[in-house]
Structure formats: structure tokens, C-alpha cells
Design a protein around this motif. Structure first.
Motif, PDB file in Angstrom:
ATOM      1  N   ARG A 132       5.967   1.355  -0.363  1.00 38.59           N
ATOM      2  CA  ARG A 132       5.564   0.536   0.781  1.00 38.59           C
ATOM      3  C   ARG A 132       4.050   0.363   0.735  1.00 38.59           C
ATOM      4  N   ILE A 133       3.605  -0.885   0.658  1.00 39.51           N
ATOM      5  CA  ILE A 133       2.187  -1.180   0.490  1.00 39.51           C
ATOM      6  C   ILE A 133       1.754  -2.263   1.472  1.00 39.51           C
ATOM      7  N   ALA A 134       0.442  -2.320   1.689  1.00 37.15           N
ATOM      8  CA  ALA A 134      -0.173  -3.451   2.396  1.00 37.15           C
ATOM      9  C   ALA A 134      -0.880  -4.300   1.352  1.00 37.15           C
ATOM     10  N   VAL A 135      -0.685  -5.610   1.420  1.00 33.60           N
ATOM     11  CA  VAL A 135      -1.316  -6.529   0.473  1.00 33.60           C
ATOM     12  C   VAL A 135      -2.193  -7.500   1.246  1.00 33.60           C
ATOM     13  N   ALA A 136      -3.439  -7.662   0.795  1.00 36.99           N
ATOM     14  CA  ALA A 136      -4.379  -8.590   1.422  1.00 36.99           C
ATOM     15  C   ALA A 136      -4.887  -9.567   0.368  1.00 36.99           C
ATOM     16  N   ASP A 137      -4.792 -10.840   0.676  1.00 35.28           N
ATOM     17  CA  ASP A 137      -5.337 -11.891  -0.187  1.00 35.28           C
ATOM     18  C   ASP A 137      -6.456 -12.568   0.585  1.00 35.28           C
ATOM     19  N   SER A 138      -7.684 -12.167   0.309  1.00 34.87           N
ATOM     20  CA  SER A 138      -8.837 -12.702   1.024  1.00 34.87           C
ATOM     21  C   SER A 138      -9.410 -13.870   0.244  1.00 34.87           C
ATOM     22  N   GLY A 139      -9.218 -15.073   0.761  1.00 38.36           N
ATOM     23  CA  GLY A 139      -9.654 -16.271   0.073  1.00 38.36           C
ATOM     24  C   GLY A 139     -10.865 -16.902   0.713  1.00 38.36           C
ATOM     25  N   GLY A 140     -10.991 -18.213   0.522  1.00 40.35           N
ATOM     26  CA  GLY A 140     -12.145 -18.912   1.054  1.00 40.35           C
ATOM     27  C   GLY A 140     -12.007 -19.290   2.513  1.00 40.35           C
ATOM     28  N   GLY A 141     -10.766 -19.661   2.918  1.00 40.07           N
ATOM     29  CA  GLY A 141     -10.570 -20.094   4.286  1.00 40.07           C
ATOM     30  C   GLY A 141      -9.662 -19.210   5.098  1.00 40.07           C
ATOM     31  N   SER A 142      -8.863 -18.378   4.424  1.00 37.86           N
ATOM     32  CA  SER A 142      -7.912 -17.534   5.150  1.00 37.86           C
ATOM     33  C   SER A 142      -7.714 -16.222   4.416  1.00 37.86           C
ATOM     34  N   THR A 143      -7.149 -15.266   5.136  1.00 40.55           N
ATOM     35  CA  THR A 143      -6.738 -13.994   4.550  1.00 40.55           C
ATOM     36  C   THR A 143      -5.273 -13.778   4.906  1.00 40.55           C
ATOM     37  N   GLU A 144      -4.452 -13.587   3.870  1.00 39.06           N
ATOM     38  CA  GLU A 144      -3.039 -13.309   4.082  1.00 39.06           C
ATOM     39  C   GLU A 144      -2.824 -11.805   4.039  1.00 39.06           C
ATOM     40  N   LEU A 145      -2.069 -11.291   5.001  1.00 38.14           N
ATOM     41  CA  LEU A 145      -1.776  -9.865   5.094  1.00 38.14           C
ATOM     42  C   LEU A 145      -0.265  -9.671   5.159  1.00 38.14           C
ATOM     43  N   ALA A 162       2.935   0.394  13.517  1.00 33.80           N
ATOM     44  CA  ALA A 162       3.038   1.793  13.954  1.00 33.80           C
ATOM     45  C   ALA A 162       2.812   2.741  12.786  1.00 33.80           C
ATOM     46  N   ASN A 163       3.182   2.308  11.595  1.00 34.66           N
ATOM     47  CA  ASN A 163       3.073   3.154  10.412  1.00 34.66           C
ATOM     48  C   ASN A 163       2.407   2.362   9.299  1.00 34.66           C
ATOM     49  N   ARG A 164       1.108   2.559   9.125  1.00 37.05           N
ATOM     50  CA  ARG A 164       0.373   1.815   8.101  1.00 37.05           C
ATOM     51  C   ARG A 164       0.609   2.436   6.721  1.00 37.05           C
ATOM     52  N   PRO A 165       0.797   1.619   5.694  1.00 34.98           N
ATOM     53  CA  PRO A 165       0.990   2.166   4.345  1.00 34.98           C
ATOM     54  C   PRO A 165      -0.249   2.917   3.870  1.00 34.98           C
ATOM     55  N   GLU A 166      -0.038   3.878   2.972  1.00 32.23           N
ATOM     56  CA  GLU A 166      -1.180   4.617   2.426  1.00 32.23           C
ATOM     57  C   GLU A 166      -2.014   3.751   1.499  1.00 32.23           C
ATOM     58  N   ARG A 167      -1.364   2.795   0.823  1.00 34.63           N
ATOM     59  CA  ARG A 167      -2.083   2.001  -0.175  1.00 34.63           C
ATOM     60  C   ARG A 167      -2.321   0.570   0.329  1.00 34.63           C
ATOM     61  N   LEU A 168      -3.574   0.139   0.217  1.00 37.90           N
ATOM     62  CA  LEU A 168      -3.948  -1.248   0.458  1.00 37.90           C
ATOM     63  C   LEU A 168      -4.260  -1.877  -0.902  1.00 37.90           C
ATOM     64  N   VAL A 169      -3.585  -2.971  -1.227  1.00 37.29           N
ATOM     65  CA  VAL A 169      -3.813  -3.708  -2.467  1.00 37.29           C
ATOM     66  C   VAL A 169      -4.451  -5.040  -2.106  1.00 37.29           C
ATOM     67  N   ALA A 170      -5.529  -5.403  -2.778  1.00 36.08           N
ATOM     68  CA  ALA A 170      -6.235  -6.648  -2.472  1.00 36.08           C
ATOM     69  C   ALA A 170      -6.303  -7.535  -3.707  1.00 36.08           C
ATOM     70  N   VAL A 171      -6.181  -8.836  -3.473  1.00 36.78           N
ATOM     71  CA  VAL A 171      -6.294  -9.818  -4.544  1.00 36.78           C
ATOM     72  C   VAL A 171      -7.309 -10.871  -4.130  1.00 36.78           C
ATOM     73  N   GLY A 172      -7.712 -11.678  -5.091  1.00 35.71           N
ATOM     74  CA  GLY A 172      -8.626 -12.779  -4.800  1.00 35.71           C
ATOM     75  C   GLY A 172      -9.969 -12.617  -5.477  1.00 35.71           C
ATOM     76  N   GLY A 173     -10.713 -13.712  -5.495  1.00 34.13           N
ATOM     77  CA  GLY A 173     -11.978 -13.739  -6.228  1.00 34.13           C
ATOM     78  C   GLY A 173     -13.037 -12.819  -5.670  1.00 34.13           C
ATOM     79  N   THR A 174     -13.004 -12.537  -4.366  1.00 37.65           N
ATOM     80  CA  THR A 174     -14.019 -11.638  -3.807  1.00 37.65           C
ATOM     81  C   THR A 174     -13.874 -10.234  -4.366  1.00 37.65           C
ATOM     82  N   VAL A 175     -12.672  -9.663  -4.309  1.00 37.25           N
ATOM     83  CA  VAL A 175     -12.516  -8.274  -4.742  1.00 37.25           C
ATOM     84  C   VAL A 175     -12.637  -8.137  -6.255  1.00 37.25           C
ATOM     85  N   THR A 176     -12.147  -9.122  -7.012  1.00 41.44           N
ATOM     86  CA  THR A 176     -12.306  -9.023  -8.469  1.00 41.44           C
ATOM     87  C   THR A 176     -13.782  -9.146  -8.852  1.00 41.44           C
TER      88      THR A 176
END
Length: 325
Positions: free
Chosen positions: A129-142, A201-215
Motif C-alpha cells: 500500500r503506497i501513496a503516489v504523487a505526480d507533481s506537474g506544472g499545473g496540477s498534482t495528482e495524489l 485515517a491510515n497513511r501509507p509508510e511509503r510516498l512515491v513521487a514522479v514528474g520532472g521536479t523530483v527527477t
């Protein structure tokens, strides 16, 4: 089952991307990727329209993408547009140009964007079970969820109108911005993210991020003179490293930021705001580190294109319209 060749084109707020992939049994067996920074979202937050020059840049990039996809022998092609295209009143000007290239452009909702991204990322974290964040130019998908042999289990998928281009244009009168502008941008960013995490209520231990900012931040932290996607993929990034990057850039001009190791010149105008978005995402969620993935919407789109072409059904529940050449 024989190999199927697909092409996925994703037109985002900052970059336009092409993935050409050979697929067998739903898995990518070989692929190439091309990214061009086209700044489709230039001034969109303020004007609500695509700038003519931005339309020209994306059209030029897609003309090259179509040529490469044809040379590759793609049997099925999908073209998606995301945050910037959702925000404008003149989107048909660009969509008509894309149709003239033989594409079937689709402006996808934020939740579909989030599902595609999660589908692309989660294959590296099967049954976790993970949280995934895609932080882009105009939006962030979670998205929070789990991928298993039984499919996807998604707890919460949401698209927030916060990204590096939007924050830069909304809060910075210049680069470098003033200390007050930085503080206001950070406070606004954190306020966007806090309600999302509060609902879990229960946040995953791992946050995975994608997108040009984090790379890009990984490339800057490790001073990569030449970008190495294999090095970046699944590399951890701590909140202290993000803070260090912000401190390093906060007093620099765009030209000076572009001279830093690991920074693409065309990303230099928005990378400081992008780092602030990532830091506030981590702070709001209570994460001291995140894992950076090179997989993203394109990988999820590739799997979805294959499923739609083979069976007409998809794991994420969205059926793409495909060009077939």
C-alpha cells in the motif's frame, strides 16, 4: 501472444512526452522515451487560454512524435492532455492541430490522470500500500492504494490544481522571488495538501513521487552531469535534500539556476517553485523521505492502451480512444 507496438503521447503543462513500447502479455518488453519541454501552460493560470507560441511548440513536438511513432511501427497510439488543457477556453485550437497530425487527442479528467499514474508506478511495489504523487506544472495528482494480481485497490484518488508553473506565475514576481513571496507560496501549497492527508485515517509508510521536479531534484542533489534514468529510478529523496535544493536556488536568477548540475535550462524558471511544492507535500503528509520513480502516466497509459486494444476492457476503468495506423 505476439508482440504489440504502442505509442503513448502525454501533453502536460510543462513537458510533452512520447513513449514507444513493445508489449507482450501486458508487460513492456522494450521501450524508448522522448521528452520535450514545451511549456504548454505558459500564462494559462492568469489568462485562461493557450498562448499561440505554446500551441506552436506543442504542435512542433507532436509532429516529431508522430514521425517517430510511425517509424517505430506503432499499431495503437493514444494522445492525452492534462491540467493545462482542462483550464483553457481555446483548447480546440490545439486539438484541431493534433487531429490534423492523425492523432485522437483526449483531455482527461484529473482522476483518470491519477489512476494512470498510479497504475504505471505501482508495478514496482506489488502488494504494498503506497501513496503516489505526480507533481506537474499545473496540477498534482495524489493516489493511495495497492496493486496486486487481482487488480488495483484505490483508497483515494484526487487531482489538485497546484504545480510548479502555476505557483511560479501566481506568486513570484521575478526569479529570484522575495522572501515574502516564497513564504506565501509555501503556505498556499501546504494548505492545498493538508485536507487530502487529513482524510486518510491510515497513511501509507511509503510516498512515491514522479514528474520532472523530483527527477530534477535527484539529478541536482547527486550532480549528474548527464541525466541517468536508471540511477534516478527508485532513488530516495529526503526532505532535508529538498530543503537544501531550495536554499541553493532561492537567491539565484534563472540563468544561474540553469548552470547548476542536473538542471535542464528550460526547467530552470519553474524548478524552485516545484521544489517548494514537493517540500510542502511532504510536510503536509508527514513524510521525511520519498521514493522517486521514472515510471509515470506513460507507463500506465501503455498498459491501458494494450488492454483496450486486446480486449476492450481496462484495469483502471477508462477506455482510451486510439489512433491505428
Amino acid at each position: 501472444m505476439s508482440t504489440v507496438k504502442i505509442a503513448a503521447i502525454d501533453l502536460g503543462t510543462v513537458s510533452s512526452r512520447l513513449l514507444c513500447a513493445e508489449m507482450r502479455n501486458g508487460q513492456i518488453t522494450a521501450s524508448t522515451k522522448r521528452t520535450v519541454i514545451t511549456d504548454l501552460g505558459e500564462r494559462v493560470d492568469a489568462t485562461g487560454v493557450f498562448a499561440p507560441a505554446a500551441i506552436d511548440r506543442v504542435t512542433q513536438a507532436c509532429t516529431e512524435f508522430v514521425r517517430k511513432a510511425r517509424e517505430f511501427g506503432a499499431q495503437h497510439v493514444c494522445c492525452t492532455l492534462t491540467s493545462a488543457a482542462r483550464d483553457v477556453s481555446n483548447g480546440n485550437e490545439l486539438l484541431d492541430r493534433l487531429r490534423n497530425l492523425g492523432l485522437v487527442p483526449q483531455v482527461i479528467p484529473g482522476e483518470v490522470e491519477a489512476r494512470l499514474t498510479f497504475y504505471g508506478v505501482a508495478r514496482d511495489f506489488a502488494n504494498e500500500r503506497i501513496a503516489v504523487a505526480d507533481s506537474g506544472g499545473g496540477s498534482t495528482e495524489l493516489v493511495v492504494g495497492r496493486a496486486s494480481d487481482g487488480g488495483l485497490e484505490l483508497d483515494c484518488a484526487e487531482s489538485l490544481n497546484i504545480g510548479c508553473r502555476r505557483v511560479t506565475e501566481r506568486f513570484f514576481s521575478s526569479v529570484p522571488p522575495s522572501a515574502d513571496e516564497l513564504d506565501k507560496a509555501a503556505a498556499w501549497a501546504r494548505a492545498q495538501f493538508e485536507p487530502y492527508w487529513a482524510r486518510l485515517a491510515n497513511r501509507p509508510e511509503r510516498l512515491v513521487a514522479v514528474g520532472g521536479t523530483v527527477t530534477t531534484l535527484v539529478a541536482m542533489v547527486h550532480e549528474l552531469a548527464v541525466y541517468d534514468s536508471h540511477f534516478v529510478h527508485l532513488r530516495d529523496l529526503t526532505i532535508e535534500q529538498v530543503e537544501d535544493g531550495i536554499d541553493r536556488m532561492r537567491s539565484l536568477t534563472v540563468e544561474q539556476i540553469a548552470q547548476l548540475p542536473g538542471i535542464q535550462a528550460k526547467r530552470a524558471p519553474v524548478i524552485l517553485a516545484g521544489a517548494i511544492v514537493v517540500r510542502e507535500l511532504m510536510r503536509a503528509g508527514g513524510y521525511g523521505r520519498l521514493t522517486v520513480s521514472e515510471n509515470s502516466l506513460l507507463a500506465g497509459a501503455a498498459a491501458t492502451i494494450y488492454e483496450a486494444a486486446m480486449s476492450g476492457r481496462t484495469v483502471i476503468g477508462w477506455i482510451p480512444e486510439l489512433s491505428s495506423w
